[in-house]
Design an enzyme around this catalytic site. Sequence first.
Site, mmCIF file in Angstrom:
data_model
loop_
_atom_site.group_PDB
_atom_site.id
_atom_site.type_symbol
_atom_site.label_atom_id
_atom_site.label_comp_id
_atom_site.label_asym_id
_atom_site.label_seq_id
_atom_site.Cartn_x
_atom_site.Cartn_y
_atom_site.Cartn_z
ATOM 1 C CG ASP A 13 6.011 13.520 45.834
ATOM 2 O OD1 ASP A 13 7.008 13.661 45.140
ATOM 3 O OD2 ASP A 13 5.970 13.716 47.058
ATOM 4 C CG MET B 6 9.466 7.676 55.235
ATOM 5 S SD MET B 6 10.747 8.758 54.570
ATOM 6 C CE MET B 6 10.357 10.295 55.388
ATOM 7 C CE LYS C 198 13.479 11.672 46.170
ATOM 8 N NZ LYS C 198 14.572 11.159 45.369
HETATM 9 N N1 SAH Z 1 5.089 15.140 53.172
HETATM 10 C C1 SAH Z 1 4.439 13.916 53.563
HETATM 11 C C2 SAH Z 1 5.415 12.902 54.115
HETATM 12 C C3 SAH Z 1 6.423 12.415 53.088
HETATM 13 S S1 SAH Z 1 7.481 11.198 53.717
HETATM 14 C C4 SAH Z 1 3.331 14.228 54.576
HETATM 15 O O1 SAH Z 1 3.261 15.353 55.079
HETATM 16 O O2 SAH Z 1 2.522 13.340 54.851
HETATM 17 C C5 SAH Z 1 6.697 9.713 53.178
HETATM 18 C C6 SAH Z 1 6.048 9.023 54.357
HETATM 19 O O3 SAH Z 1 4.837 9.686 54.713
HETATM 20 C C7 SAH Z 1 5.629 7.583 54.092
HETATM 21 O O4 SAH Z 1 6.691 6.688 54.208
HETATM 22 C C8 SAH Z 1 4.625 7.389 55.198
HETATM 23 O O5 SAH Z 1 5.253 7.210 56.450
HETATM 24 C C9 SAH Z 1 3.928 8.739 55.231
HETATM 25 N N2 SAH Z 1 2.715 8.768 54.409
HETATM 26 C C10 SAH Z 1 2.483 9.528 53.329
HETATM 27 N N3 SAH Z 1 1.208 9.363 52.887
HETATM 28 C C11 SAH Z 1 0.633 8.481 53.734
HETATM 29 C C12 SAH Z 1 -0.673 7.938 53.860
HETATM 30 N N4 SAH Z 1 -1.671 8.263 53.020
HETATM 31 N N5 SAH Z 1 -0.915 7.082 54.891
HETATM 32 C C13 SAH Z 1 0.038 6.768 55.779
HETATM 33 N N6 SAH Z 1 1.294 7.256 55.706
HETATM 34 C C14 SAH Z 1 1.579 8.106 54.716
#
Ligand code: SAH
Length: 264
Positions: A37, A179, A63
């Site tokens: 990813d 998101m 994505k």
């Molecule tokens: N599976 C992931 C979430 C995927 S959805 C998890 O558990 O974190 C994607 C969203 O996750 C992004 O739009 C953002 O809102 C958040 N996100 C993922 N990595 C991030 C990070 N390092 N800092 C802040 N938000 C993050």
Amino acid sequence: MKAAPWCALVGAGPGDPELLTLKALRTMRRASLLLVDDLVSDAVLALALRGRRKPPRVVHVGKRGGCLSTPQAFIERLMVSAAIAGERVVRLKGGDPGVFGRGGEEAAALRQHGITVEIVNGITSGLAAANALGVPWTHREHAQGVILVTAHTREGGHGPDWAVLGAAAAQGLTLVVYMGMARLEALQRGLAAALPPQTPAAVVQHAGLAQERLCLSTLGCLAADARAQGLGSPAIVLIGNVLKAREAMSAAPSAQAVPALRTA
Ligand code: SAH
């Protein structure tokens, strides 16, 4: 005899390789094919590859909302066909594979083809964001629970009912929004139906990474402050009185930081 087809969905955590689980590290180092990813940090990927005599094939299947991205159906087809062909397929996903990561759909597609699926937890970014802000999700003086919610629903779907979520937050639940950056204004307007404008709110971009950025605000000023400070995705929006615990906690003497492990 050919091994039974197998695939692992592995949580890569928020980015800091020290926040990987030992199981995530062990599993990703078994891969012959790594599907990565774009929320997976370079440092985590480097650990997956470091010292491998026969490095795995790495395919980036990013994505991103609003940007050019790999279609989900393509990713699922690739996982299925590679696993059936005998590859040890590891799908490396940001945070936890079960939190807004379409891990459920991928696992279902694999199982439909008789492929054994292993799911390895990761630290979700919402948890890393709370830690960056210096508050727990549920400080018992301020919150009795937490709601993880995405502002981005399936194509054509309505966003969440922010007024209902605001009412829940008013009862002492912390809101952790994934998101949310493209919909900050709608989020702010909707929550304002149930929460006072001075309710503490914050945005954490790149939680758990060197380039981490914080914006501390209130519900009434959230979108304007975050935009003025130039914060964007990927970010977590956190709303709730639990942010009040920040002051009390930061007044306490902090422990000596533990030196980082050498992971590079
Ligand atoms: N599976 C992931 C979430 C995927 S959805 C998890 O558990 O974190 C994607 C969203 O996750 C992004 O739009 C953002 O809102 C958040 N996100 C993922 N990595 C991030 C990070 N390092 N800092 C802040 N938000 C993050």
